[in-house]
Enzyme design. Sequence first.
Site, short mmCIF file in Angstrom:
data_model
loop_
_atom_site.label_atom_id
_atom_site.label_comp_id
_atom_site.label_asym_id
_atom_site.label_seq_id
_atom_site.Cartn_x
_atom_site.Cartn_y
_atom_site.Cartn_z
N ASN A 131 41.02 26.32 48.33
CA ASN A 131 39.95 26.29 47.34
C ASN A 131 39.71 24.89 46.80
O ASN A 131 38.60 24.55 46.43
CB ASN A 131 40.29 27.23 46.18
CG ASN A 131 39.35 27.07 45.01
OD1 ASN A 131 38.18 27.43 45.09
ND2 ASN A 131 39.85 26.52 43.90
N ASP A 222 45.48 31.32 48.57
CA ASP A 222 45.67 30.99 47.16
C ASP A 222 44.32 30.90 46.45
O ASP A 222 43.34 30.41 47.01
CB ASP A 222 46.40 29.64 47.08
CG ASP A 222 46.64 29.20 45.66
OD1 ASP A 222 47.49 29.80 45.00
OD2 ASP A 222 45.95 28.26 45.22
N GLU A 253 44.88 36.38 47.05
CA GLU A 253 45.28 36.41 45.65
C GLU A 253 44.04 36.49 44.77
O GLU A 253 43.27 35.53 44.69
CB GLU A 253 46.09 35.16 45.30
CG GLU A 253 46.48 35.12 43.84
CD GLU A 253 46.86 33.72 43.39
OE1 GLU A 253 47.80 33.61 42.61
OE2 GLU A 253 46.21 32.77 43.84
#
Length: 691
Positions: A131, A222, A253
């Site tokens: 990200n 993540d 997640e």
Amino acid sequence: MSRYRTPGTIRRAAGAMAAGALALAGVVALPAATAHADTSAKGDVIANLWEWNWDSIASECTNVLGPAGYGAVQVAPPAESLKQTNYYWWDVYQPYSYNLNSRFGTAAKFASMVSACHAAGVKVYTDAVINHTAAQTGTGYNGTTITGKYDTPDWDPGDYHTSADCPTSDLTIQDYSNLTQVQNCELLGLPDLKTGSDSVRAGIANFLNKQLALGVDGFRVDAAKHIPETDLAAIEGKLTNTTAGAAPYVFQEIYPGSTPQPSDYYASGDVLDFTYASRMKSAFQGNVSDLSSLESSGILPAANSVSFVTNHDTERNGLHMSYKDGDTYKLANLFQLAYKWSTPTVYASWEWTQSDQAPPNSSGFVTNTDCSGGSWYCLDRDTGVVGMVAWHNAVDTAAVSDWQTKSSSVIGFGRSGAGFFALNNGSSAATYTFTTGMADGTYKNVVDGGASTVTVSGGSASLTIPAKSAIAFYNSSYTCTVGCEGTGGGGSSGSTVTATFNEYAATTSGTSVYVVGSIDALGGWDTSKAVALSSSGYPVWSGAVSVPTNTSFAFKYIKKDSSGNVTWESNANRAATTTTSAVSLNNSWNVADADATDVTFNETATTTLGTNVYVVGSIASLGSWNTSDAIPLSSASYPTWSKLVIVPRSTTFAYKYIKKDSSGTVTWESGTNRSYTTGTSSGYTASDTWK
């Protein structure tokens, strides 16, 4: 992450079929289907060895995880990351470059770790931090220096979200209920990659594909909620298959919050279930009797989730339990392994006194894990946990049954006659009689490594459960392999039945294939006592073994070369259960049972005496276009030649039929390659005519 990220994980995988290989075959690379976890599978337990270094994980796979029956290991982010004077655990969630020399070891050690885990039958999932990049400038663990956070070895300023995408004045997320801010602004100042850009998607996919080429089997994504699901799907569409030929497994997640929701991401993979962990904390710090309504308590669907009791973020921020809760925490993990729901994880990491504290290290580089020194909490090798991994694998798909609530602290339940589990969360021992649903007999208690036994009479058993502990037993020949003593099981009458093992496995000259497993008839996991299979139907190796009736056992295939070197297939342990009838077990090298289906190839072809028909194709279980490893078809229904073949689920592959005469001369059928796509069920048929 915690301080510099929100937890994030991704589990789905699309992947393109490995292109390329044979011009002769003319195969075009096609995207693989989304790979969701098979929640009915044995060997699915994930050991989350969080921030262990690569040498220690390799050793743990070889000596603990593989023998214990874990299906996979989750490891920390492998990229080069921020290195500070004051070291923190969250440094690794600030990527400096996609170089694989990191605080956990060199790229070579990373590759060696993956190979060691595969040799032990354990898959490897890495933590994918995709990200964002690092908020702090400085020098990384491989010497990369960053002076401007929007200019890294992998990315230029135009690759990040700017004020044109994020409405806040400082580009950071200020309102976590605003979807635009959550997905287009910076999480705690971490530069937010513009994942809507195809060039950014390609760069991320290249980073993940580099790991897949080294043998990585999947990814925890993540901070996935900070990436639009459509962007994740596009990135996954650029992924290659694993070296075993399967789509990489992806789990995501999605940290709790008002937006987005976990269900928004089911299309791109499984989702880590934070609500499940919250229910564990509520029950084990309150009344475990509440677990009787677990499935209706708001937890995520089993088919779309991965469960856990705690993780590195939530053990520190108090959202969930931690090792500091002692036996209560351990007991929650035993329950997770006993209850039939989604893919379970067991978290093992270091002990800490401050939430930002780094793992034990030397100049930031993580030192070897020492499970006896008090710095690390190695729950994965706890006797009770190891016993319950075996129990979990043995009971397989059996449904929860015979639920009994004896008090607010004592519960028990069975798995439809395959096993029984009871726990006591109270402060003193408790004695109750339970209806087990098990056959009468004497069984070993796997929670104490077989040190105690349970007698079932008339389907019931009187159990004295120690405080903050459990008793569990199952109907099989139980072999304790790690952290325990004694062997044994129960429910077997002493009679035997024939199990025929058929394994597709291409080999080189001087190498043979064997089957080894958890019962004495299969060598008790001793490779020197493995059962040799016959190569008369090469490349299918076969052998018949007398095994106990009404018994569950684990097994695996190995190869031995002329020097005695042993190679284990890379998938998780296989499992079978006998009744009183003969059983035939059809498998394919490195294709896990959970990922496998079968296709019966029927080819109508006339031949002359001494000529036989084979099928060969683009995937490993069809010989990878190598005619020497083509699968021979049976002429029992001549002129139709047939054979059932084990192949991966949800996979598109090319294939063709060939003829071989007595001299080994190969004749290919004419025309273009045939194509077939499997789904998630079983019993597929391809009916063709020679052309």
